[in-house]
Design a protein around this motif. Structure first.
Motif, PDB file in Angstrom:
ATOM      1  N   GLY A 157     -13.151  31.243  60.935  1.00  0.00           N
ATOM      2  CA  GLY A 157     -13.332  30.792  62.312  1.00  0.00           C
ATOM      3  C   GLY A 157     -12.664  29.432  62.463  1.00  0.00           C
ATOM      4  N   GLY A 186     -12.715  27.229  59.966  1.00  0.00           N
ATOM      5  CA  GLY A 186     -12.272  26.825  58.626  1.00  0.00           C
ATOM      6  C   GLY A 186     -13.029  25.633  58.063  1.00  0.00           C
ATOM      7  N   HIS A 187     -14.177  25.281  58.653  1.00  0.00           N
ATOM      8  CA  HIS A 187     -14.895  24.066  58.262  1.00  0.00           C
ATOM      9  C   HIS A 187     -15.865  24.252  57.105  1.00  0.00           C
ATOM     10  CE1 HIS A 187     -13.540  21.136  61.054  1.00  0.00           C
ATOM     11  NE2 HIS A 187     -14.603  20.376  60.942  1.00  0.00           N
ATOM     12  N   GLY A 232     -23.348  21.162  67.437  1.00  0.00           N
ATOM     13  CA  GLY A 232     -23.588  20.321  66.263  1.00  0.00           C
ATOM     14  C   GLY A 232     -23.427  18.859  66.586  1.00  0.00           C
ATOM     15  N   THR A 278     -15.737  21.361  64.391  1.00  0.00           N
ATOM     16  CA  THR A 278     -16.369  22.470  63.671  1.00  0.00           C
ATOM     17  C   THR A 278     -16.188  23.773  64.445  1.00  0.00           C
ATOM     18  OG1 THR A 278     -18.023  20.838  63.107  1.00  0.00           O
ATOM     19  CG2 THR A 278     -18.509  23.080  62.470  1.00  0.00           C
ATOM     20  N   VAL A 289     -17.542  37.587  51.547  1.00  0.00           N
ATOM     21  CA  VAL A 289     -17.072  36.214  51.330  1.00  0.00           C
ATOM     22  C   VAL A 289     -17.858  35.328  52.294  1.00  0.00           C
ATOM     23  CG1 VAL A 289     -15.072  34.675  51.264  1.00  0.00           C
ATOM     24  CG2 VAL A 289     -14.810  37.087  50.652  1.00  0.00           C
TER      25      VAL A 289
HETATM   26  C1  FAD Z   1     -17.544  17.950  58.990  1.00  0.00           C
HETATM   27  C2  FAD Z   1     -18.571  19.002  59.218  1.00  0.00           C
HETATM   28  C3  FAD Z   1     -19.544  18.815  60.179  1.00  0.00           C
HETATM   29  C4  FAD Z   1     -20.516  19.792  60.388  1.00  0.00           C
HETATM   30  N1  FAD Z   1     -21.472  19.567  61.318  1.00  0.00           N
HETATM   31  C5  FAD Z   1     -22.424  20.515  61.540  1.00  0.00           C
HETATM   32  C6  FAD Z   1     -23.416  20.329  62.528  1.00  0.00           C
HETATM   33  O1  FAD Z   1     -23.442  19.315  63.203  1.00  0.00           O
HETATM   34  N2  FAD Z   1     -24.335  21.293  62.724  1.00  0.00           N
HETATM   35  C7  FAD Z   1     -24.317  22.444  62.000  1.00  0.00           C
HETATM   36  O2  FAD Z   1     -25.174  23.299  62.248  1.00  0.00           O
HETATM   37  N3  FAD Z   1     -23.399  22.649  61.045  1.00  0.00           N
HETATM   38  C8  FAD Z   1     -22.455  21.710  60.799  1.00  0.00           C
HETATM   39  N4  FAD Z   1     -21.520  21.902  59.835  1.00  0.00           N
HETATM   40  C9  FAD Z   1     -21.590  23.102  59.006  1.00  0.00           C
HETATM   41  C10 FAD Z   1     -20.861  24.214  59.682  1.00  0.00           C
HETATM   42  O3  FAD Z   1     -21.763  24.852  60.565  1.00  0.00           O
HETATM   43  C11 FAD Z   1     -20.381  25.232  58.641  1.00  0.00           C
HETATM   44  O4  FAD Z   1     -19.471  24.601  57.784  1.00  0.00           O
HETATM   45  C12 FAD Z   1     -19.765  26.451  59.285  1.00  0.00           C
HETATM   46  O5  FAD Z   1     -19.599  27.423  58.275  1.00  0.00           O
HETATM   47  C13 FAD Z   1     -18.423  26.141  59.907  1.00  0.00           C
HETATM   48  O6  FAD Z   1     -17.987  27.208  60.688  1.00  0.00           O
HETATM   49  P1  FAD Z   1     -16.411  27.503  60.793  1.00  0.00           P
HETATM   50  O7  FAD Z   1     -16.217  28.654  61.699  1.00  0.00           O
HETATM   51  O8  FAD Z   1     -15.693  26.243  61.083  1.00  0.00           O
HETATM   52  O9  FAD Z   1     -16.117  27.859  59.268  1.00  0.00           O
HETATM   53  P2  FAD Z   1     -15.250  28.941  58.482  1.00  0.00           P
HETATM   54  O10 FAD Z   1     -14.949  28.272  57.184  1.00  0.00           O
HETATM   55  O11 FAD Z   1     -14.122  29.450  59.263  1.00  0.00           O
HETATM   56  O12 FAD Z   1     -16.296  30.119  58.265  1.00  0.00           O
HETATM   57  C14 FAD Z   1     -17.560  29.901  57.703  1.00  0.00           C
HETATM   58  C15 FAD Z   1     -18.260  31.220  57.409  1.00  0.00           C
HETATM   59  O13 FAD Z   1     -18.456  31.952  58.611  1.00  0.00           O
HETATM   60  C16 FAD Z   1     -17.799  33.210  58.543  1.00  0.00           C
HETATM   61  N5  FAD Z   1     -17.123  33.457  59.817  1.00  0.00           N
HETATM   62  C17 FAD Z   1     -16.251  32.652  60.444  1.00  0.00           C
HETATM   63  N6  FAD Z   1     -15.852  33.209  61.591  1.00  0.00           N
HETATM   64  C18 FAD Z   1     -16.507  34.383  61.704  1.00  0.00           C
HETATM   65  C19 FAD Z   1     -16.532  35.406  62.676  1.00  0.00           C
HETATM   66  N7  FAD Z   1     -15.788  35.337  63.765  1.00  0.00           N
HETATM   67  N8  FAD Z   1     -17.324  36.488  62.474  1.00  0.00           N
HETATM   68  C20 FAD Z   1     -18.074  36.579  61.349  1.00  0.00           C
HETATM   69  N9  FAD Z   1     -18.072  35.639  60.386  1.00  0.00           N
HETATM   70  C21 FAD Z   1     -17.307  34.548  60.569  1.00  0.00           C
HETATM   71  C22 FAD Z   1     -16.786  33.051  57.428  1.00  0.00           C
HETATM   72  O14 FAD Z   1     -16.456  34.276  56.834  1.00  0.00           O
HETATM   73  C23 FAD Z   1     -17.491  32.140  56.478  1.00  0.00           C
HETATM   74  O15 FAD Z   1     -18.375  32.855  55.664  1.00  0.00           O
HETATM   75  C24 FAD Z   1     -20.514  20.968  59.624  1.00  0.00           C
HETATM   76  C25 FAD Z   1     -19.510  21.152  58.661  1.00  0.00           C
HETATM   77  C26 FAD Z   1     -18.563  20.178  58.454  1.00  0.00           C
HETATM   78  C27 FAD Z   1     -17.546  20.376  57.372  1.00  0.00           C
END
Ligand code: FAD
Length: 470
Positions: free
Chosen positions: A77, A79-80, A136, A141, A460
């Motif tokens: 999604g 990538g965080h 968040g 994110t 994953v």
């Molecule tokens: C700097 C930072 C700040 C953050 N702040 C907060 C915060 O304030 N509050 C909070 O609750 N969390 C916070 N987080 C944690 C964050 O919620 C998780 O890191 C989350 O996994 C990030 O989502 P993403 O889509 O960016 O990640 P990704 O790395 O893209 O995906 C994370 C996971 O979700 C799955 N996924 C992604 N997209 C989909 C989709 N479309 N359908 C099904 N599965 C999917 C992936 O397979 C993987 O397992 C933070 C993280 C970071 C690094």
């Protein structure tokens, strides 16, 4: 059975590319290294290909391709994810980052967001109408991963977690079919999506309930910093104050080093502090009274509260944490901030290993804890804080040092915790930690996993194993 990756031929990848509206990036492509990189610079995975999907049909094509060729699927999604779960070696990465449109329905007070959106995209769309949905504490994110794990943010005390405001999700299932999950449709799947991560399918879009925020979207917020020597007094005051505050005011507490940026007075740059970042979303004529205890307690080094659009507060810290830094974090929920915990915070706050490293405690109370622990997959509703110990640095040479600090800190603090951590703050910590994150909800999640993904093709992630395997 877990699907494992097989060697995939160039010919097969060519056929996949021809069937996509989006682009397929393979290792020979000059864009490959940028496309496989995720937010955490410690993650260095080499997928077989990255499919940047343009629409739901592309997602379905990729899921069917993965099944037909026995190739592992990773879904990205924003990538965080700090554990790097948006990418995997030898996998087909289904990358949603081109799917970033949003649609606000001001009359019904909802926003629909594609699964490649960041929270910055959603805030931008809703704040124009004076509204927001709980997310968040950062704009960069991803909406998808944060939502699927629960979603803890500035608005959680007042309006609940992100999942408490999720109305519907469009999901591509393991068999390649598309369903809409909501309270009235696939309600078991809808329950599981609200905290169960990416285990049940690939969400292509989310619809959230929105709320009026501040006055026309303008809130009063910002940081208040105290000397680290005052940490004990500040934490004891904070733990008593938070439950007594109106839910329009929330604040998370942190240990940090003041970054050398114009946002902060130069004389404080590099100083280790205990800080609280406040966000008041109520009527401004009540702000003076509500914020009075926050402004007058102790001897703050700075009181940085000011009126600003909510989207500005959400994005304030993004420039300090650009993509590509080394990240290692460990987490737990806490029902209380005990005196014993405060002593551990004091010890490791003084040992903050790098300028970016930090520790945060986010309130889990108010509207969040009025939802029953078994009403959604997110299990820790009984009040307290979600804590995360974050080792961060730009230099890969410091990866070991920041990781060790976070592990040592966590090991000493864990006995004061509620037992498990927020699933979105887990690293690769093993199945017991995944189970601890879901407590009594794990068995039901495993049953729903068995129904929707019996072959565990979506693994994953912080993996919930299908009921028959668990
Ligand atoms: C700097 C930072 C700040 C953050 N702040 C907060 C915060 O304030 N509050 C909070 O609750 N969390 C916070 N987080 C944690 C964050 O919620 C998780 O890191 C989350 O996994 C990030 O989502 P993403 O889509 O960016 O990640 P990704 O790395 O893209 O995906 C994370 C996971 O979700 C799955 N996924 C992604 N997209 C989909 C989709 N479309 N359908 C099904 N599965 C999917 C992936 O397979 C993987 O397992 C933070 C993280 C970071 C690094």
């Amino acid at each position: 059975m877990t699907t494992t990756s097989a060697d995939i031929t160039t010919e097969a990848l060519g056929q996949l590319a021809a069937g996509l509206r989006g682009e397929l990036i393979v290792p020979s492509d000059p864009r490959y290294d940028a496309a496989r990189a995720v937010y955490n610079g410690m993650i260095d995975k080499h997928p077989a290909a990255i499919a940047r999907c343009r629409d739901t049909a592309d997602v379905i094509t990729c899921v069917r391709f993965g099944r037909d060729h026995g190739i592992e699927l990773a879904v990205r999604g924003g990538g965080h994810n700090a554990a790097g779960l948006g990418v995997a070696d030898a996998a087909l990465v289904i990358d949603m980052s081109l799917l970033r449109s949003t649609t606000v329905d001001p009359a019904n007070r909802t926003v629909r967001a594609d699964a490649g959106c960041t929270w910055g995209d959603v805030d931008h769309a809703t704040i124009a109408f004076g509204m927001a949905t709980p997310s968040g504490f950062l704009a960069s994110t991803g909406v998808a991963g944060l939502t699927l794990g629960g979603g803890i943010g500035y608005l959680s005390r007042r309006f609940g977690l992100t999942v408490d405001n999720l109305l519907a999700a469009d999901v591509v299932l393991a068999d390649g079919t598309l369903v809409t999950a909501s309270a009235n449709s696939h309600s078991d799947l809808f329950w599981a999506l609200r905290g169960g991560g990416g285990n049940f399918g690939i969400v292509t879009s989310f619809t959230f309930r929105c709320h009026d925020i501040g006055e026309g979207g303008t809130i009063i917020g910002g940081p208040v910093f105290y000397d680290l020597a005052d940490l004990g007094d500040v934490m004891r005051w904070y733990r008593e104050l938070i439950p007594s505050l109106p839910e329009e005011l929330s604040g998370w507490i942190a240990l940090l080093t003041v970054p050398p940026v114009p946002l902060f007075p130069e004389e404080l740059w590099g100083r280790k502090v205990c800080g609280i970042v406040w966000c008041y979303t109520g009527w401004h004529d009540r702000a003076e009274a509500v914020l009075e205890p926050v402004k007058t307690f102790g001897s703050p080094l700075i009181v940085g509260l000011q009126a600003m659009p909510f989207s500005i507060l959400q994005s304030t810290f993004d420039p300090l944490y650009p993509a590509g830094l080394q990240w290692y974090w460990r987490a737990d929920f806490f029902n209380e901030i005990s005196d014993a915990a405060i002593e551990v915070h004091r010890k490791y706050g003084e040992l903050l290993p790098t300028g970016h490293s930090t520790m945060h405690l986010y309130p889990i109370d108010g509207a969040t804890s009025r939802v029953a622990a078994d009403a959604t997959a997110f299990a820790y509703r009984d009040g307290g804080w979600a804590g995360v110990i974050v080792g961060v640095d730009p230099d890969p040479a410091n990866a070991g040092r920041i990781s060790q600090w976070a592990k040592d800190y966590w090991t000493e603090l864990h006995p004061t915790s509620a037992g498990g951590g927020y699933v979105n703050f887990l690293m690769d910590e093993g199945q017991d930690r995944v189970k601890a994150a879901y407590r009594g909800n794990y068995d039901r999640l495993a049953q729903i996993k068995e129904r929707y993904d019996p072959d565990n093709i979506f693994h994953v992630n912080q993996n919930i194993q299908p009921g028959s395997q668990g």
